[in-house]
Design a protein around this motif. Structure first.
Motif, PDB file in Angstrom:
ATOM      1  N   GLY A   1      41.217  34.954  29.801  1.00 28.32           N
ATOM      2  CA  GLY A   1      39.980  35.288  30.382  1.00 28.32           C
ATOM      3  C   GLY A   1      39.337  34.184  31.590  1.00 28.32           C
ATOM      4  N   ARG A   2      40.111  33.249  31.984  1.00 31.18           N
ATOM      5  CA  ARG A   2      40.517  32.117  32.623  1.00 31.18           C
ATOM      6  C   ARG A   2      41.249  31.552  33.560  1.00 31.18           C
ATOM      7  NH1 ARG A   2      36.035  29.291  31.892  1.00 31.18           N
ATOM      8  NH2 ARG A   2      34.788  30.129  30.117  1.00 31.18           N
TER       9      ARG A   2
ATOM     10  N   ARG B   1      27.579  39.882  28.552  1.00 32.14           N
ATOM     11  CA  ARG B   1      28.457  39.221  27.515  1.00 32.14           C
ATOM     12  C   ARG B   1      28.689  41.154  27.170  1.00 32.14           C
ATOM     13  NH1 ARG B   1      27.118  33.819  23.888  1.00 32.14           N
ATOM     14  NH2 ARG B   1      26.581  32.624  26.648  1.00 32.14           N
TER      15      ARG B   1
ATOM     16  N   LEU C   1      35.019  40.467  24.548  1.00 36.57           N
ATOM     17  CA  LEU C   1      35.523  39.405  25.617  1.00 36.57           C
ATOM     18  C   LEU C   1      35.016  38.384  24.856  1.00 36.57           C
ATOM     19  CD1 LEU C   1      34.741  39.559  29.327  1.00 36.57           C
ATOM     20  CD2 LEU C   1      36.392  39.529  28.215  1.00 36.57           C
TER      21      LEU C   1
ATOM     22  N   ASP D   1      32.142  34.717  25.911  1.00 43.16           N
ATOM     23  CA  ASP D   1      32.687  34.473  27.263  1.00 43.16           C
ATOM     24  C   ASP D   1      31.769  35.850  27.756  1.00 43.16           C
ATOM     25  OD1 ASP D   1      34.204  31.976  27.619  1.00 43.16           O
ATOM     26  OD2 ASP D   1      36.176  33.613  27.259  1.00 43.16           O
TER      27      ASP D   1
ATOM     28  N   VAL E   1      31.063  38.563  30.791  1.00 44.05           N
ATOM     29  CA  VAL E   1      31.493  39.009  32.275  1.00 44.05           C
ATOM     30  C   VAL E   1      30.680  38.948  33.084  1.00 44.05           C
ATOM     31  CG1 VAL E   1      32.696  41.229  32.351  1.00 44.05           C
ATOM     32  CG2 VAL E   1      31.717  41.220  30.539  1.00 44.05           C
TER      33      VAL E   1
ATOM     34  N   GLU F   1      38.627  40.250  36.207  1.00 39.40           N
ATOM     35  CA  GLU F   1      39.593  40.621  35.415  1.00 39.40           C
ATOM     36  C   GLU F   1      38.653  40.112  34.372  1.00 39.40           C
ATOM     37  OE1 GLU F   1      39.077  37.859  37.934  1.00 39.40           O
ATOM     38  OE2 GLU F   1      41.339  37.685  39.139  1.00 39.40           O
ATOM     39  N   ARG F   2      38.035  39.795  34.337  1.00 37.95           N
ATOM     40  CA  ARG F   2      36.755  40.173  32.243  1.00 37.95           C
ATOM     41  C   ARG F   2      35.857  41.608  32.863  1.00 37.95           C
ATOM     42  NH1 ARG F   2      33.891  34.269  31.325  1.00 37.95           N
ATOM     43  NH2 ARG F   2      35.606  32.473  32.027  1.00 37.95           N
TER      44      ARG F   2
END
Ligand code: ATP
Ligand code: MG
Length: 416
Positions: free
Chosen positions: A120-121, A271, A275, A279, A281, A309-310
């Protein structure tokens, strides 16, 4: 010889991935337009000074995460790390404050941050974001937040939590920073190196720090670390009332802040359970001084950005995935490659009418062409052989229903 590889933290999006991306991009664009936002596209490279002046010198983004380089004119150029500053720059540069004043804009595109790549990064990632510039109304805060929540849901994300807070105006922030420094001073040695070095300049960074120890210290503070003046309190109450009126649930009890310098008043994060707890969204907030700080008039504004992506991770089994399954277009199967001279113009006629049409140039067997049509998820296969071309007919197999029929060729081309 080893083959070249994509850089760490960047990804290729292959056709198989893009069906979901396409669905998300279409949904986000449609949602933004439904709320009256118009698309804006700004360059991927910007003058580094833009982000120093807006995002802020003591932030993670500017201190550690910008990809920058000297260009031929010895200027420092960066690959844009976020959208808000660039959109405000464009708004002012093109005098939208004079020609239209209030502007509701959205963007979709790649952003770049030199972070350590992990789930996620990434170093190149994509954001959908909106910026509503030229109003301080709390209704606008509610509109932007509602758009964020509804957009994520529409893309198939579920189990969402909206964290909501108010960081107050600039003078509130000065008072809150002083109070927070006093409260955290006894624990200063327990903070991470970054938080210690930014203790005097940007104490709110502790509230947004990824380091669990810093986070814990922030959590141990009872109640909101933000002192709000009467106006800011009223604004925050109005935002919450507006959200309740449209059934948008929120959590306003978490100690939370946004680390970028430009935020004032309302800040929020969305959020997704998928996830994990840390993290977001999507995240955003009000930035009532940024327009002035970049040389424009004093205008209120609010926006948010969602990481695509998230969002796709949060919607793994959701609607965004569902759309990819639809069959479309025609596969024109040629019984004999010698017929290509007569078939190719037919395929072009179909394409000219707006029908997606594919065909084989390699002389593969009919069976192999049918398999290919299925792999490409075509809706139908039109089979053309010597006999069909002479009779001006075509055998059409519907891959969705499994049925087959023979049609007049011209009728098929005109109606496919
Ligand atoms: P985080 O706290 O996760 O580092 P951030 O506060 O840096 O996020 P923002 O600048 O608010 O993030 O960006 C908004 C959204 O963009 C995030 O909620 C996330 O979905 C996405 N995002 C930010 N950085 C990245 C990254 N390096 N890779 C993928 N998505 C990202
Ligand atoms: Mg970050």
């Amino acid at each position: 010889m080893t083959s070249p590889q994509a850089l760490r933290g960047t990804s290729d999006l292959l056709p198989g991935d893009l069906a979901r991306w396409d669905a998300v991009e279409r949904t986000t664009r449609a949602m933004a337009r439904r709320y009256g936002y118009q698309e804006i596209r700004t360059p991927v490279i910007e003058d580094a000074a833009l982000f120093l002046r807006s995002v802020g010198e003591t932030t993670n983004i500017v201190q550690k995460e910008m990809f920058s380089f000297q260009d031929r004119g010895e200027r420092t150029i960066v690959l844009r790390p976020e959208g808000t500053a660039a959109v405000v720059r464009a708004y002012l540069e093109h005098n939208l404050h004079k020609t239209q004043g209030f502007a509701k804009l959205f963007y979709l595109g790649p952003m770049f941050r030199a972070e350590r790549p992990q789930a996620g990064r990434f170093r190149q990632f994509h954001q959908f974001g909106v910026e509503a510039i030229g109003s301080s109304s709390p209704w606008l805060d509610a509109e932007v937040i509602a758009l964020g929540v509804e957009m994520l849901k529409c893309c198939g994300a579920s189990d969402l939590t909206l964290l909501l807070s108010s960081m107050g105006c600039r003078s509130d922030q000065a008072a809150s920073a002083k109070q927070l420094r006093t409260r955290l001073a006894p624990h200063r040695a327990k903070l991470c190196k970054d938080c210690q070095s930014r203790f005097d300049k940007n104490i709110f960074r502790v509230l947004d720090c990824k380091n669990p120890a810093c986070h814990q210290l922030a959590w141990d503070i009872k109640g909101s670390p933000f002192i709000l003046c009467a106006d800011c309190r009223r604004h925050f109450d109005d935002v919450r009332r507006a959200l309740r009126a449209v059934g948008i649930a929120f959590d306003d009890t978490a100690v939370f802040a946004r680390g970028l310098d430009y935020y004032t008043r309302t800040v929020f994060e969305i959020r997704a359970r998928a996830l994990g707890a840390k993290d977001a969204v999507a995240a955003g907030g009000r930035y009532d001084h940024l327009i002035e700080e970049l040389g424009g008039p004093p205008l209120g504004a609010i926006g948010f950005a969602a990481g695509i992506e998230r969002l796709l991770m949060a919607a793994a089994d959701g609607a965004a995935a569902g759309e990819a399954a639809q069959r479309t277009g025609v596969y024109v199967a040629v019984a004999d490659p010698a017929l290509l001279g007569r078939v190719f113009p037919i395929v072009q006629r179909l394409r000219g009418r707006g029908v997606a049409a594919s065909l084989d140039y390699e002389g593969r067997s009919l069976k192999a062409q049918l398999r290919e049509a299925d792999r490409l998820r075509c809706r139908s296969v039109a089979i053309l052989g010597e006999q069909e071309l002479t009779d001006r007919t075509v055998t059409v197999k519907d891959l969705e229903q499994g049925s087959q029929r023979t049609l007049a060729l011209d009728q098929f081309v005109e109606t496919a």
